[in-house]
Motif scaffolding. Structure first.
Motif, PDB file in Angstrom:
ATOM      1  N   GLN A  14      53.732  -8.866 -25.285  1.00 14.66           N
ATOM      2  CA  GLN A  14      53.288  -9.798 -24.247  1.00 14.66           C
ATOM      3  C   GLN A  14      52.352 -10.851 -24.852  1.00 14.66           C
ATOM      4  O   GLN A  14      52.439 -12.036 -24.519  1.00 14.66           O
ATOM      5  N   HIS A  15      51.474 -10.412 -25.739  1.00 12.45           N
ATOM      6  CA  HIS A  15      50.551 -11.343 -26.409  1.00 12.45           C
ATOM      7  C   HIS A  15      51.339 -12.372 -27.231  1.00 12.45           C
ATOM      8  O   HIS A  15      51.040 -13.579 -27.168  1.00 12.45           O
ATOM      9  N   ASP A  18      52.931 -14.869 -24.960  1.00 14.06           N
ATOM     10  CA  ASP A  18      51.973 -15.869 -24.479  1.00 14.06           C
ATOM     11  C   ASP A  18      51.748 -16.978 -25.506  1.00 14.06           C
ATOM     12  O   ASP A  18      51.344 -18.080 -25.152  1.00 14.06           O
ATOM     13  N   HIS A  19      51.988 -16.672 -26.782  1.00 13.66           N
ATOM     14  CA  HIS A  19      51.788 -17.647 -27.861  1.00 13.66           C
ATOM     15  C   HIS A  19      53.110 -18.172 -28.425  1.00 13.66           C
ATOM     16  O   HIS A  19      53.113 -18.815 -29.482  1.00 13.66           O
ATOM     17  N   TYR A  20      54.209 -17.909 -27.730  1.00 12.70           N
ATOM     18  CA  TYR A  20      55.524 -18.307 -28.232  1.00 12.70           C
ATOM     19  C   TYR A  20      55.588 -19.823 -28.433  1.00 12.70           C
ATOM     20  O   TYR A  20      55.182 -20.606 -27.572  1.00 12.70           O
ATOM     21  N   GLN A  34      44.138  -7.210 -27.482  1.00 11.91           N
ATOM     22  CA  GLN A  34      44.880  -6.181 -26.749  1.00 11.91           C
ATOM     23  C   GLN A  34      44.292  -4.783 -26.925  1.00 11.91           C
ATOM     24  O   GLN A  34      44.855  -3.807 -26.435  1.00 11.91           O
ATOM     25  N   PRO A 134      56.634 -14.032 -15.256  1.00 14.03           N
ATOM     26  CA  PRO A 134      55.198 -13.860 -15.008  1.00 14.03           C
ATOM     27  C   PRO A 134      54.923 -12.517 -14.329  1.00 14.03           C
ATOM     28  O   PRO A 134      55.632 -12.124 -13.406  1.00 14.03           O
TER      29      PRO A 134
END
Length: 147
Positions: A14-15, A18-20, A34, A134
């Motif tokens: 997930q982290h 978020d930075h993709y 995390q 989301p």
């Protein structure tokens, strides 16, 4: 219950989602954000790299990024890759089936029938949701017992 490894894996991915598209993310950043032990995170991300979900680059400017777009990574796949099954009991697993020890014959076991339904409904949910979808955090349950 999901194992700690599965939970750490989901949070790490997930982290990265978020930075993709924003470049590589350092291991220490993921571990800190995390709350994942760095050594365990290294193992997890190596497994995800072998599965093609994560790209890694060594060196001073190295780090990690998703190997696929977030929309192409389903939560069901993450759980299967990490733990091998969505089932709560081995006899209800579609991909990691094992006959239960000390149980009734499968065609007589109502627990197995129930767990197959649970597994199938879980698969429907986890296979529909991707890292791109989301998911808002939910407040703690009031009056919940703490382990």
């Amino acid at each position: 219950m999901l194992s700690q490894k599965v939970r750490y894996t989901i949070r790490a991915l997930q982290h990265l989602a978020d930075h993709y598209g924003k470049g590589l993310v350092h291991l220490d950043e993921i571990a800190s954000a995390q709350n994942i032990p760095p050594k365990f995170l290294t193992v997890i991300l190596s497994e995800m790299a072998r599965a093609g979900l994560v790209h890694s680059q060594r060196g001073k400017d190295g780090g990690y990024a998703l190997g696929l777009a977030p929309v192409d990574i389903r939560y069901g796949d993450i759980v299967r890759i990490t733990s091998g099954s969505l089932a709560l009991v081995p006899c209800a697993s579609r991909y990691a089936y094992e006959k239960c020890k000390n149980c009734l014959a499968e065609d007589e076991c109502r627990l197995r029938a129930l767990m197959l339904k649970v597994r199938d409904e879980t698969a429907v949910i986890l296979d529909e949701i991707t890292l791109a979808d989301p998911i808002a955090p939910v407040a703690a349950f009031e009056g919940a017992m703490v382990d």
